[in-house]
Scaffold this motif. Sequence first.
Motif, PDB file in Angstrom:
ATOM      1  N   GLY A 109      -8.170   4.509  -2.355  1.00 51.74           N
ATOM      2  CA  GLY A 109      -9.031   5.021  -1.466  1.00 51.74           C
ATOM      3  C   GLY A 109      -8.441   6.358  -0.865  1.00 51.74           C
ATOM      4  O   GLY A 109      -7.185   7.004  -1.240  1.00 51.74           O
ATOM      5  N   LEU A 110      -9.631   7.152  -0.231  1.00 50.58           N
ATOM      6  CA  LEU A 110      -9.208   8.500   0.572  1.00 50.58           C
ATOM      7  C   LEU A 110      -9.303   8.187   1.870  1.00 50.58           C
ATOM      8  O   LEU A 110      -9.851   7.459   2.443  1.00 50.58           O
ATOM      9  CB  LEU A 110     -10.522   9.428   0.248  1.00 50.58           C
ATOM     10  CG  LEU A 110     -10.610   9.692  -1.435  1.00 50.58           C
ATOM     11  CD1 LEU A 110     -11.709  10.746  -1.704  1.00 50.58           C
ATOM     12  CD2 LEU A 110      -9.241  10.497  -1.831  1.00 50.58           C
ATOM     13  N   ARG A 111      -8.336   9.068   2.662  1.00 50.96           N
ATOM     14  CA  ARG A 111      -8.403   9.238   4.184  1.00 50.96           C
ATOM     15  C   ARG A 111      -8.675  10.622   4.555  1.00 50.96           C
ATOM     16  O   ARG A 111      -8.268  11.595   4.000  1.00 50.96           O
ATOM     17  CB  ARG A 111      -6.867   8.736   4.484  1.00 50.96           C
ATOM     18  CG  ARG A 111      -6.204   7.466   3.873  1.00 50.96           C
ATOM     19  CD  ARG A 111      -6.948   6.325   4.511  1.00 50.96           C
ATOM     20  NE  ARG A 111      -6.307   5.002   4.435  1.00 50.96           N
ATOM     21  CZ  ARG A 111      -6.571   4.351   3.515  1.00 50.96           C
ATOM     22  NH1 ARG A 111      -7.376   4.683   2.635  1.00 50.96           N
ATOM     23  NH2 ARG A 111      -5.910   3.224   3.405  1.00 50.96           N
ATOM     24  N   ALA A 168      -4.598   6.675  -0.886  1.00 50.59           N
ATOM     25  CA  ALA A 168      -3.708   5.382  -0.819  1.00 50.59           C
ATOM     26  C   ALA A 168      -4.236   4.798  -2.130  1.00 50.59           C
ATOM     27  O   ALA A 168      -5.189   4.428  -2.403  1.00 50.59           O
ATOM     28  CB  ALA A 168      -4.234   4.477   0.361  1.00 50.59           C
ATOM     29  N   THR A 169      -3.148   3.924  -2.522  1.00 51.79           N
ATOM     30  CA  THR A 169      -3.544   2.882  -3.724  1.00 51.79           C
ATOM     31  C   THR A 169      -2.980   1.421  -3.171  1.00 51.79           C
ATOM     32  O   THR A 169      -1.963   1.423  -2.276  1.00 51.79           O
ATOM     33  CB  THR A 169      -2.794   2.988  -4.828  1.00 51.79           C
ATOM     34  OG1 THR A 169      -1.289   3.315  -4.766  1.00 51.79           O
ATOM     35  CG2 THR A 169      -3.383   4.426  -5.600  1.00 51.79           C
ATOM     36  N   PHE A 170      -3.270   0.411  -3.475  1.00 46.53           N
ATOM     37  CA  PHE A 170      -2.977  -0.886  -2.655  1.00 46.53           C
ATOM     38  C   PHE A 170      -3.182  -1.867  -3.733  1.00 46.53           C
ATOM     39  O   PHE A 170      -4.079  -2.114  -4.762  1.00 46.53           O
ATOM     40  CB  PHE A 170      -3.773  -1.037  -1.675  1.00 46.53           C
ATOM     41  CG  PHE A 170      -5.059  -0.940  -1.642  1.00 46.53           C
ATOM     42  CD1 PHE A 170      -5.954  -2.158  -2.039  1.00 46.53           C
ATOM     43  CD2 PHE A 170      -5.811   0.182  -1.061  1.00 46.53           C
ATOM     44  CE1 PHE A 170      -7.099  -2.122  -2.018  1.00 46.53           C
ATOM     45  CE2 PHE A 170      -7.416   0.291  -1.136  1.00 46.53           C
ATOM     46  CZ  PHE A 170      -8.048  -0.846  -1.726  1.00 46.53           C
ATOM     47  N   VAL A 171      -2.454  -3.008  -3.308  1.00 44.54           N
ATOM     48  CA  VAL A 171      -2.680  -4.577  -4.067  1.00 44.54           C
ATOM     49  C   VAL A 171      -2.606  -5.494  -2.789  1.00 44.54           C
ATOM     50  O   VAL A 171      -1.909  -5.374  -1.996  1.00 44.54           O
ATOM     51  CB  VAL A 171      -1.394  -4.769  -5.257  1.00 44.54           C
ATOM     52  CG1 VAL A 171      -1.868  -6.068  -5.520  1.00 44.54           C
ATOM     53  CG2 VAL A 171      -1.564  -3.711  -6.182  1.00 44.54           C
ATOM     54  N   ASP A 172      -3.462  -6.302  -2.892  1.00 51.57           N
ATOM     55  CA  ASP A 172      -3.784  -7.318  -1.721  1.00 51.57           C
ATOM     56  C   ASP A 172      -3.805  -8.607  -2.494  1.00 51.57           C
ATOM     57  O   ASP A 172      -4.253  -8.785  -3.915  1.00 51.57           O
ATOM     58  CB  ASP A 172      -5.113  -7.136  -0.895  1.00 51.57           C
ATOM     59  CG  ASP A 172      -5.284  -6.070  -0.280  1.00 51.57           C
ATOM     60  OD1 ASP A 172      -4.019  -5.338   0.087  1.00 51.57           O
ATOM     61  OD2 ASP A 172      -6.433  -5.563   0.072  1.00 51.57           O
ATOM     62  N   ALA A 173      -3.292  -9.613  -1.717  1.00 50.51           N
ATOM     63  CA  ALA A 173      -3.105 -10.936  -2.295  1.00 50.51           C
ATOM     64  C   ALA A 173      -3.131 -12.023  -1.232  1.00 50.51           C
ATOM     65  O   ALA A 173      -2.963 -11.722   0.114  1.00 50.51           O
ATOM     66  CB  ALA A 173      -2.054 -11.381  -3.107  1.00 50.51           C
ATOM     67  N   GLY A 174      -4.143 -13.087  -1.431  1.00 46.73           N
ATOM     68  CA  GLY A 174      -4.179 -13.943  -0.309  1.00 46.73           C
ATOM     69  C   GLY A 174      -4.914 -15.504  -0.744  1.00 46.73           C
ATOM     70  O   GLY A 174      -5.326 -15.437  -1.793  1.00 46.73           O
ATOM     71  N   GLU A 183       1.001  -1.255  -0.019  1.00 49.56           N
ATOM     72  CA  GLU A 183      -0.069  -0.147  -0.178  1.00 49.56           C
ATOM     73  C   GLU A 183       0.896   1.268  -0.126  1.00 49.56           C
ATOM     74  O   GLU A 183       1.910   1.284   0.842  1.00 49.56           O
ATOM     75  CB  GLU A 183      -0.889   0.114   1.276  1.00 49.56           C
ATOM     76  CG  GLU A 183      -1.811   1.167   1.194  1.00 49.56           C
ATOM     77  CD  GLU A 183      -2.898   0.881   2.376  1.00 49.56           C
ATOM     78  OE1 GLU A 183      -3.663   0.176   2.380  1.00 49.56           O
ATOM     79  OE2 GLU A 183      -2.782   1.857   3.194  1.00 49.56           O
ATOM     80  N   ILE A 184       0.584   2.358  -0.639  1.00 52.69           N
ATOM     81  CA  ILE A 184       1.327   3.403  -0.965  1.00 52.69           C
ATOM     82  C   ILE A 184       0.273   4.734  -0.460  1.00 52.69           C
ATOM     83  O   ILE A 184      -0.933   4.850  -0.944  1.00 52.69           O
ATOM     84  CB  ILE A 184       1.589   3.857  -2.501  1.00 52.69           C
ATOM     85  CG1 ILE A 184       2.664   2.559  -2.800  1.00 52.69           C
ATOM     86  CG2 ILE A 184       2.469   5.217  -2.345  1.00 52.69           C
ATOM     87  CD1 ILE A 184       2.929   2.973  -4.465  1.00 52.69           C
ATOM     88  N   TRP A 199     -12.275   1.960  -2.490  1.00 52.55           N
ATOM     89  CA  TRP A 199     -12.633   1.241  -3.711  1.00 52.55           C
ATOM     90  C   TRP A 199     -11.668   0.208  -4.214  1.00 52.55           C
ATOM     91  O   TRP A 199     -10.779   0.342  -4.318  1.00 52.55           O
ATOM     92  CB  TRP A 199     -13.305   2.192  -4.806  1.00 52.55           C
ATOM     93  CG  TRP A 199     -13.892   1.461  -6.160  1.00 52.55           C
ATOM     94  CD1 TRP A 199     -15.130   1.111  -6.153  1.00 52.55           C
ATOM     95  CD2 TRP A 199     -13.318   1.193  -7.060  1.00 52.55           C
ATOM     96  NE1 TRP A 199     -15.411   0.593  -7.177  1.00 52.55           N
ATOM     97  CE2 TRP A 199     -14.208   0.525  -7.878  1.00 52.55           C
ATOM     98  CE3 TRP A 199     -11.936   1.206  -7.751  1.00 52.55           C
ATOM     99  CZ2 TRP A 199     -13.928   0.144  -9.265  1.00 52.55           C
ATOM    100  CZ3 TRP A 199     -11.648   0.850  -8.979  1.00 52.55           C
ATOM    101  CH2 TRP A 199     -12.715   0.195  -9.531  1.00 52.55           C
ATOM    102  N   ALA A 200     -12.267  -1.152  -4.179  1.00 48.51           N
ATOM    103  CA  ALA A 200     -11.393  -2.228  -4.809  1.00 48.51           C
ATOM    104  C   ALA A 200     -12.127  -3.144  -5.761  1.00 48.51           C
ATOM    105  O   ALA A 200     -13.557  -3.524  -5.436  1.00 48.51           O
ATOM    106  CB  ALA A 200     -10.942  -2.956  -3.403  1.00 48.51           C
TER     107      ALA A 200
END
Length: 269
Positions: free
Chosen positions: A243-245, A217-223, A205-206, A257-258
């Motif tokens: 997303g926004l914070r 923020a931008t992100f990549v999740d894996a699992g 996540e950045i 949003w993902a």
Amino acid sequence: DFAAQFLKPDFLAHDQSLELDLGTLKQSLDAYDQRAVTGSALLHRRLSPFWTGSLGFSGTGEQIRQEGVTRYYTLAALPLVFKYDSTEVSDPLQDPTHGIRATLQATPTESFGLHDSLFTIAQASASTYLDASRFLGESSGRSVIALRGLIGNVFGATQFQLPPDQRFYAGGSATVRGFRYQSIGPLFPDGKPIGGTAIDAGTIEIRQRLFGNFGAATFVDAGQVSADNEPFAGTLRIGTGAGLRYYTPIGPIRLEWAVPVSGAPGGDA
């Protein structure tokens, strides 16, 4: 749910505390419906400036309904937890900008119910935060790269010997965003989650502070979750988004949003 907690600082020694918890829970999830009464006694001790340890006993009496079948379980557990924190953040509501947080946990548990069994749930998680602001000519903490990893396994019990609430599930904000809560892992023929005996997940996540109290923020999740008592043995699912914070005195408010990018059923933006 309802919970009550008693804390006694400096219990029998400096840097050592006693925690007593009592609670009731009623919840309806995709995987199961649960009613439970829980109680625990935990001893926490600071081992060093970075390390803390906890040891205790917990008991649970519960009724769980899964796939139209209701079962009753009584659980007795001895949780052992070690935590490491070098982020230098004293307020848990603040986002770390550097350092490492890690948790190592092993919980031997005796389950009394349809399948009496003795098993141990082992889990390790870690997050590290890299302050990239200095490379961008910004003030410290405005640009942060956050990395998170999780791995867990069950020893001594198979998938259906475990009570449903003791199994691993993935999907949702804590593991893989872009997938519905508990939707990743083994499924019943009707598409409902079964739960597994092993899990692994990771996030990149950045985070970027914008103006005032706003950030993005931008992100990549894996699992993945498997029923083979082996991590990295399930079907890998990947989600990505942004997303926004909005940072408030009581913690950040997140709007994310993902979407799933692995094309798996169960995806939900």
